[in-house]
Each structure stands twice: as structure tokens, then as C-alpha cells.
Design a protein around this motif. Structure first.
Motif, PDB file in Angstrom:
ATOM      1  N   ASP A 411       0.127   1.516   2.056  1.00 11.32           N
ATOM      2  CA  ASP A 411       1.011   1.590   3.219  1.00 11.32           C
ATOM      3  C   ASP A 411       2.422   1.237   2.795  1.00 11.32           C
ATOM      4  O   ASP A 411       2.645   0.189   2.160  1.00 11.32           O
ATOM      5  N   ILE A 412       3.381   2.088   3.150  1.00 12.49           N
ATOM      6  CA  ILE A 412       4.791   1.842   2.864  1.00 12.49           C
ATOM      7  C   ILE A 412       5.563   1.924   4.169  1.00 12.49           C
ATOM      8  O   ILE A 412       5.482   2.921   4.890  1.00 12.49           O
ATOM      9  N   ASN A 413       6.302   0.871   4.449  1.00 14.63           N
ATOM     10  CA  ASN A 413       7.120   0.828   5.665  1.00 14.63           C
ATOM     11  C   ASN A 413       8.451   0.197   5.327  1.00 14.63           C
ATOM     12  O   ASN A 413       8.529  -1.010   5.083  1.00 14.63           O
ATOM     13  N   GLY A 414       9.492   1.022   5.234  1.00 13.07           N
ATOM     14  CA  GLY A 414      10.810   0.506   4.894  1.00 13.07           C
ATOM     15  C   GLY A 414      10.840  -0.048   3.490  1.00 13.07           C
ATOM     16  O   GLY A 414      10.543   0.650   2.514  1.00 13.07           O
ATOM     17  N   ASN A 415      11.159  -1.334   3.350  1.00 11.35           N
ATOM     18  CA  ASN A 415      11.292  -1.984   2.054  1.00 11.35           C
ATOM     19  C   ASN A 415      10.009  -2.666   1.587  1.00 11.35           C
ATOM     20  O   ASN A 415      10.029  -3.379   0.582  1.00 11.35           O
ATOM     21  N   LYS A 416       8.894  -2.459   2.293  1.00 10.48           N
ATOM     22  CA  LYS A 416       7.665  -3.152   1.924  1.00 10.48           C
ATOM     23  C   LYS A 416       6.540  -2.164   1.653  1.00 10.48           C
ATOM     24  O   LYS A 416       6.330  -1.212   2.405  1.00 10.48           O
ATOM     25  N   LEU A 417       5.803  -2.424   0.581  1.00  4.06           N
ATOM     26  CA  LEU A 417       4.635  -1.642   0.184  1.00  4.06           C
ATOM     27  C   LEU A 417       3.435  -2.566   0.095  1.00  4.06           C
ATOM     28  O   LEU A 417       3.523  -3.648  -0.496  1.00  4.06           O
ATOM     29  N   ILE A 418       2.323  -2.157   0.690  1.00  3.13           N
ATOM     30  CA  ILE A 418       1.077  -2.923   0.610  1.00  3.13           C
ATOM     31  C   ILE A 418      -0.008  -2.010   0.048  1.00  3.13           C
ATOM     32  O   ILE A 418      -0.203  -0.890   0.542  1.00  3.13           O
ATOM     33  N   THR A 419      -0.703  -2.476  -0.969  1.00  2.00           N
ATOM     34  CA  THR A 419      -1.784  -1.716  -1.592  1.00  2.00           C
ATOM     35  C   THR A 419      -3.088  -2.483  -1.446  1.00  2.00           C
ATOM     36  O   THR A 419      -3.141  -3.684  -1.735  1.00  2.00           O
ATOM     37  N   ARG A 420      -4.126  -1.778  -0.998  1.00  3.89           N
ATOM     38  CA  ARG A 420      -5.440  -2.399  -0.801  1.00  3.89           C
ATOM     39  C   ARG A 420      -6.515  -1.594  -1.519  1.00  3.89           C
ATOM     40  O   ARG A 420      -6.560  -0.367  -1.377  1.00  3.89           O
ATOM     41  N   PHE A 421      -7.374  -2.271  -2.260  1.00  2.00           N
ATOM     42  CA  PHE A 421      -8.580  -1.657  -2.810  1.00  2.00           C
ATOM     43  C   PHE A 421      -9.727  -2.007  -1.877  1.00  2.00           C
ATOM     44  O   PHE A 421     -10.053  -3.189  -1.688  1.00  2.00           O
ATOM     45  N   ILE A 422     -10.330  -0.977  -1.278  1.00  2.00           N
ATOM     46  CA  ILE A 422     -11.409  -1.162  -0.308  1.00  2.00           C
ATOM     47  C   ILE A 422     -12.697  -0.653  -0.934  1.00  2.00           C
ATOM     48  O   ILE A 422     -12.781   0.508  -1.360  1.00  2.00           O
ATOM     49  N   ASP A 423     -13.693  -1.519  -1.023  1.00  2.00           N
ATOM     50  CA  ASP A 423     -14.914  -1.152  -1.735  1.00  2.00           C
ATOM     51  C   ASP A 423     -15.838  -0.307  -0.870  1.00  2.00           C
ATOM     52  O   ASP A 423     -15.520   0.023   0.291  1.00  2.00           O
ATOM     53  N   ASN A 424     -16.988   0.051  -1.408  1.00  2.00           N
ATOM     54  CA  ASN A 424     -17.916   0.935  -0.707  1.00  2.00           C
ATOM     55  C   ASN A 424     -18.628   0.246   0.446  1.00  2.00           C
ATOM     56  O   ASN A 424     -19.371   0.901   1.190  1.00  2.00           O
ATOM     57  N   LYS A 425     -18.388  -1.038   0.640  1.00  2.00           N
ATOM     58  CA  LYS A 425     -18.927  -1.759   1.790  1.00  2.00           C
ATOM     59  C   LYS A 425     -17.869  -1.973   2.874  1.00  2.00           C
ATOM     60  O   LYS A 425     -18.150  -2.595   3.896  1.00  2.00           O
ATOM     61  N   GLY A 426     -16.676  -1.496   2.624  1.00  2.00           N
ATOM     62  CA  GLY A 426     -15.602  -1.629   3.607  1.00  2.00           C
ATOM     63  C   GLY A 426     -14.820  -2.912   3.511  1.00  2.00           C
ATOM     64  O   GLY A 426     -14.032  -3.226   4.411  1.00  2.00           O
ATOM     65  N   GLN A 427     -14.973  -3.656   2.402  1.00  2.00           N
ATOM     66  CA  GLN A 427     -14.271  -4.917   2.219  1.00  2.00           C
ATOM     67  C   GLN A 427     -12.991  -4.720   1.411  1.00  2.00           C
ATOM     68  O   GLN A 427     -12.976  -3.954   0.438  1.00  2.00           O
ATOM     69  N   VAL A 428     -11.926  -5.413   1.799  1.00  2.00           N
ATOM     70  CA  VAL A 428     -10.690  -5.401   1.020  1.00  2.00           C
ATOM     71  C   VAL A 428     -10.881  -6.362  -0.150  1.00  2.00           C
ATOM     72  O   VAL A 428     -10.768  -7.575  -0.009  1.00  2.00           O
ATOM     73  N   VAL A 429     -11.157  -5.813  -1.317  1.00  2.00           N
ATOM     74  CA  VAL A 429     -11.464  -6.607  -2.498  1.00  2.00           C
ATOM     75  C   VAL A 429     -10.189  -7.068  -3.197  1.00  2.00           C
ATOM     76  O   VAL A 429     -10.157  -8.124  -3.826  1.00  2.00           O
ATOM     77  N   ASP A 430      -9.128  -6.263  -3.102  1.00  2.00           N
ATOM     78  CA  ASP A 430      -7.866  -6.617  -3.747  1.00  2.00           C
ATOM     79  C   ASP A 430      -6.727  -6.131  -2.865  1.00  2.00           C
ATOM     80  O   ASP A 430      -6.791  -5.041  -2.276  1.00  2.00           O
ATOM     81  N   GLU A 431      -5.674  -6.941  -2.791  1.00  2.00           N
ATOM     82  CA  GLU A 431      -4.496  -6.585  -1.994  1.00  2.00           C
ATOM     83  C   GLU A 431      -3.263  -7.222  -2.618  1.00  2.00           C
ATOM     84  O   GLU A 431      -3.294  -8.376  -3.046  1.00  2.00           O
ATOM     85  N   PHE A 432      -2.178  -6.449  -2.697  1.00  2.00           N
ATOM     86  CA  PHE A 432      -0.909  -6.998  -3.161  1.00  2.00           C
ATOM     87  C   PHE A 432       0.223  -6.250  -2.477  1.00  2.00           C
ATOM     88  O   PHE A 432       0.022  -5.183  -1.880  1.00  2.00           O
ATOM     89  N   SER A 433       1.421  -6.807  -2.575  1.00  2.00           N
ATOM     90  CA  SER A 433       2.575  -6.183  -1.929  1.00  2.00           C
ATOM     91  C   SER A 433       3.783  -6.203  -2.859  1.00  2.00           C
ATOM     92  O   SER A 433       3.884  -7.027  -3.776  1.00  2.00           O
ATOM     93  N   ILE A 434       4.693  -5.264  -2.618  1.00  2.00           N
ATOM     94  CA  ILE A 434       5.987  -5.200  -3.287  1.00  2.00           C
ATOM     95  C   ILE A 434       7.057  -5.121  -2.206  1.00  2.00           C
ATOM     96  O   ILE A 434       6.913  -4.370  -1.239  1.00  2.00           O
ATOM     97  N   GLU A 435       8.121  -5.894  -2.370  1.00  2.00           N
ATOM     98  CA  GLU A 435       9.231  -5.865  -1.416  1.00  2.00           C
ATOM     99  C   GLU A 435      10.525  -5.566  -2.153  1.00  2.00           C
ATOM    100  O   GLU A 435      10.764  -6.070  -3.254  1.00  2.00           O
ATOM    101  N   LYS A 436      11.386  -4.760  -1.517  1.00  2.00           N
ATOM    102  CA  LYS A 436      12.660  -4.355  -2.116  1.00  2.00           C
ATOM    103  C   LYS A 436      13.827  -4.900  -1.310  1.00  2.00           C
ATOM    104  O   LYS A 436      13.691  -5.269  -0.143  1.00  2.00           O
ATOM    105  N   GLY A 437      14.992  -4.929  -1.961  1.00  2.00           N
ATOM    106  CA  GLY A 437      16.192  -5.424  -1.307  1.00  2.00           C
ATOM    107  C   GLY A 437      16.188  -6.921  -1.100  1.00  2.00           C
ATOM    108  O   GLY A 437      16.816  -7.430  -0.171  1.00  2.00           O
ATOM    109  N   VAL A 438      15.497  -7.632  -1.994  1.00  2.00           N
ATOM    110  CA  VAL A 438      15.372  -9.087  -1.878  1.00  2.00           C
ATOM    111  C   VAL A 438      16.336  -9.736  -2.865  1.00  2.00           C
ATOM    112  O   VAL A 438      16.194  -9.582  -4.083  1.00  2.00           O
TER     113      VAL A 438
END
Length: 449
Positions: A411-438
Motif C-alpha cells: 500500500d502506498i499513500n502519499g509519502n508512506k509505503l507499507i508492505t505486508r507478507f500474508i501467509d496462506n493462513k491469512g496472517q500478516v507474518v511480516d510488515e514494514f514501512s518506508i516514509e519519505k520527506g522526513v
């Protein structure tokens, strides 16, 4: 002696004849397996703010027709293929950006296929929230593939976006049809499992080593050679770029195109990135520059040096242009790096200075709002959307390494990006974000040695 020479001559002649016959039979096998006779549901290609390509296949040769409009009961515009064929590809022009269109497919005098479930949304002309799904080596049909698919679709349904379509794009990291990239395998391994999604959401597949075993890939998928979806004209379907809102995507061919620094792909990449003015930069290619999974990126002989070539030759160009995410597959597991820069050697050469930020999930910060400065990159190996294999999973650049099936949502919205790895059970196993203009982020434009 003459008798021995004659026997040797006959033996060599017979051997050559066998080789020729084998080559002919192999050619015929590849040609035949690159064909598919049957129906194939519509899928979307080369989206642009004012254009979209719709592709489908019929059993018989017909003149394919397409009606479309802004409401399912007001399909007031018309296009057709203009010739008898079983593979239909119609590029619609003059569309409005960020607009939903409905469509119906058919043939003159025959019943159409369409309705409220047949729609697409054109890309926005300007900045807008973007959501895309990354499937990693998805081309092995079976229960695991379906679990990964359904888990992601369920998660997206439970987390809708206000005022936006449920998804904008699908990307793959290659190997879209196991084991040989045959046309029939694409049908059972890709088009059928994802049929209901592909009729609405444009797909951008990467070119993997299994795709390269037949000719079907470039017959099935249509890629921009003249910048039809944004980006610089590449003149080839093997590598290209496209824009979606404020994101510039670069799709590279790590399989069959020259990976040399003086090669055409490398030169094109430099020029394309120099012309880019978008805020976010994302690259996709099949062979991962860093992995210790099914494959070992430290091994120069693994995959005939393709991983090493991409790391040593292409990463410096991508990083100097400010690439934010790099997606690859090939290793059938999930690996995600820390926020790193300037590391183009083996894992044993990794130093503390290569880590821009060694926190696990970020937020990873960048000063520049636009791409163009080397402020750090996250590398993801997404290769477990249909199969998982064994591997040590101990590459030191990786913040997360798991032998688990799943896929990625960004998901990218403006200056923020969020990435999620969702496994075959529907769980968010990994998540991180990047922010710009900081302004508190470390200074960019790192000098790589």
C-alpha cells in the motif's frame, strides 16, 4: 584402414542424422506446446490513464467484439478485432483516468459475456493511493496456490480502501507456469486459478527461467515497447517500465537478455531512471541479488551467474536512482532485507556501513520526496506463492527469512509505503514501512565504493 574410416564415417553420419531428427522433433514439441486451443477468460494488459488492453481467447476463429461504458447497463462504446482469430486483443483508447469501465465480450451475432463483474479502473493521472499484489513464482497449481490466493483475497476484503478499488495491480516475480512454461500450463496454473481477479485487475508478470522453456510467454502477455504505459521506450518486451500514479515500476529480464554493463538493457535502464520524476521507484526481476534459500546468491555458478550479475551490474544503477523496493523470486521461500545500500559483493563482504537502518520493521526514512537519491533499499525474495522448498535462510542482509507460503501486498499513500507478507493462513507474518520527506532521516546520496 579404409574399412575403419568408412565405419567411422557411417557412425558420424548416423549420429548427425539422429541429432537433426531430435532437433526437429524438439522444435515441433516446443511449437505445439506453445499453443492452446480452448477458451480463456479476459485479462487486462498495459494499463494507462487513457488506455487499456483486454485479451481473451475463443475456441473458434471469430471477429471478437467488445462493448464498454461507465455503467454495466450503458455499454455505449464499441470495438472489435477486425479479423477472424481465436486470440483477441483489443486496446481501448481515449479513456478517462481513474475511471471505472464495464465491458462485455462476444462475437457478431452471438451471446456476449459480461455484466457487473466485468470491469476495470484506469490508472490515475496524478497521485492517488495505490495497492498492488505481488505473487511469487505462482505457476504451480494445487492446494497451496489456492490457499495463498484465497488468504490474500480474504485479507483484502477485510481491509478495504475507502473510495478506491479493492486492488490496482498484480505483479509476479516470474515462473508463472511450471514446469515448462507451456501454454496449457499457463491455463491451468495461472489463468484458471486467478480468472476472477484477472478480468478486473491488470497483471504485470516477470520473466522467469521456467517461462523461458517455451515460446508461450511473449505470445500470451503484452508489454509496452514504446512507453505505452509510461516510462522510456525500450523497444523490446523483455524489459520495460511503466507508471501508475506516483510510482515508477521497472521490469527487468534477468533470464535471457544480456546482463553486461555495456548491454542494451543496462544502457536503457540508466536512461529510463534518469528521466523518471515519480516519487516511488520499484524494480522487479526473477533472479534475486541476495538469497540463501532454494538458491545461493553467493555461488557464482548458481543459475549460471544471473544472481551475481544482477547484484554487481544492476543494483548500483537502481540504488543511485533511489529505488525503494526490489522484488525477485526463484528461491521458493520468503526473505526480506534490512534497509541497505552499496553492498554488491558476497555475504561475507557485508559491513556495518551497508545498513542504513537495522531496525526490524522501520519505519525506514528517506529525506527526498522524489526518487533519485541513494537513501536505502529493501530487497524482497517472494517465491512461495505456490510452492516452498528447503534452504538455510541465513543471508546476513535479511531481516526476515521464512520457509512459508504466501504473497505480498503493498500500500502506498502519499509519502508512506507499507508492505505486508500474508501467509496462506491469512496472517500478516511480516510488515514494514518506508516514509519519505522526513527531515530527521540520514542524508542521502551515499558514496558507494
Amino acid at each position: 584402414m579404409n574399412k575403419l574410416l568408412r565405419l567411422a564415417y557411417y557412425f558420424l553420419a548416423a549420429l548427425v542424422a539422429l541429432i537433426v531428427v531430435y532437433a526437429i522433433l524438439r522444435f515441433i514439441q516446443i511449437a505445439v506446446s506453445s499453443q492452446y486451443q480452448g477458451e480463456r477468460g479476459p485479462y487486462l494488459q498495459m494499463p494507462a490513464p487513457d488506455a487499456m488492453t483486454i485479451v481473451w481467447q475463443t475456441e473458434a476463429d471469430i471477429i471478437g467484439t467488445l462493448r464498454y461504458g461507465k455503467a454495466p447497463d450503458e455499454l455505449d462504446q464499441f470495438a472489435d478485432t477486425g479479423r477472424l482469430t481465436d486470440i483477441h486483443a483489443i486496446r481501448l483508447h481515449g479513456l478517462e483516468p481513474d475511471t471505472r469501465y464495464y465491458y462485455a465480450l462476444g462475437a457478431k451475432g452471438q451471446k456476449e459475456i459480461g455484466g457487473k463483474d466485468f470491469w476495470f479502473v484506469t490508472p490515475p493521472q496524478e497521485t492517488a493511493p495505490i495497492r498492488f499484489w505481488v505473487l511469487g513464482d505462482p505457476g504451480l497449481p494445487g492446494p497451496l496456490q489456492l490457499e495463498v490466493r484465497d488468504a490474500m483475497l480474504h485479507w483484502i476484503k477485510q481491509h478495504p480502501r475507502s473510495g478506491r478499488p479493492w486492488l490496482d495491480l498484480i505483479l509476479t516475480t516470474g515462473d508463472n507456469a511450471y514446469t515448462s512454461g507451456e501454454n496449457k500450463q499457463y491455463q491451468t496454473a495461472f489463468f484458471e486459478p486467478f480468472e476472477s481477479v484477472l478480468r478486473n485487475i491488470p497483471v504485470w508478470p516477470a520473466y522467469g527461467n521456467h517461462d523461458a522453456r517455451r515460446w508461450a510467454y511473449f505470445d500470451l502477455f503484452m508489454f509496452p515497447t514504446r512507453g505505452e504505459s509510461g516510462g522510456l521506450e525500450s523497444g523490446t518486451e523483455n524489459y520495460f517500465s511503466f507508471d501508475y500514479g506516483d510510482v515508477h515500476f521497472v521490469m527487468l529480464d534477468s533470464e535471457s537478455t544480456s546482463r553486461r554493463a555495456d548491454g542494451a538493457m543496462h544502457e536503457w535502464l540508466r536512461r529510463d531512471l534518469a528521466a523518471n520524476r515519480k516519487k516511488w521507484l520499484i524494480a522487479v526481476f526473477h533472479h534475486p541479488p541476495y538469497t540463501r534459500g532454494t538458491h545461493n546468491s553467493d555461488d557464482a555458478g548458481d543459475s549460471r551467474g544471473r544472481m551475481q550479475d544482477m547484484r554487481e551490474t544492476f543494483l548500483p544503477v537502481l540504488e543511485q536512482a533511489g529505488v525503494d523496493l526490489v522484488f525477485s523470486g526463484h528461491s521458493h521461500m520468503y526473505e526480506r532485507s534490512y534497509f541497505i545500500t552499496c553492498h554488491y559483493g558476497r555475504s561475507t563482504e557485508l559491513q556495518a556501513g551497508h545498513f542504513r537502518n537495522k531496525t526490524l520493521n522501520g519505519p525506514y526514512l528517506k529525506q527526498k520526496e522524489k526518487a533519485g537519491a541513494n537513501e536505502g533499499t529493501v530487497y524482497l525474495v517472494v517465491g512461495s506463492s505456490a510452492r516452498i522448498d528447503q534452504g538455510p535462510l541465513d543471508h546476513p542482509v535479511m531481516a526476515v527469512a521464512k520457509r512459508i507460503a504466501g504473497s505480498v501486498l503493498v500500500d502506498i499513500n502519499g509519502n508512506k509505503l507499507i508492505t505486508r507478507f500474508i501467509d496462506n493462513k491469512g496472517q500478516v507474518v511480516d510488515e514494514f514501512s518506508i516514509e519519505k520527506g522526513v527531515t530527521t532521516a540520514p542524508a542521502g546520496n551515499v558514496e558507494c565504493r
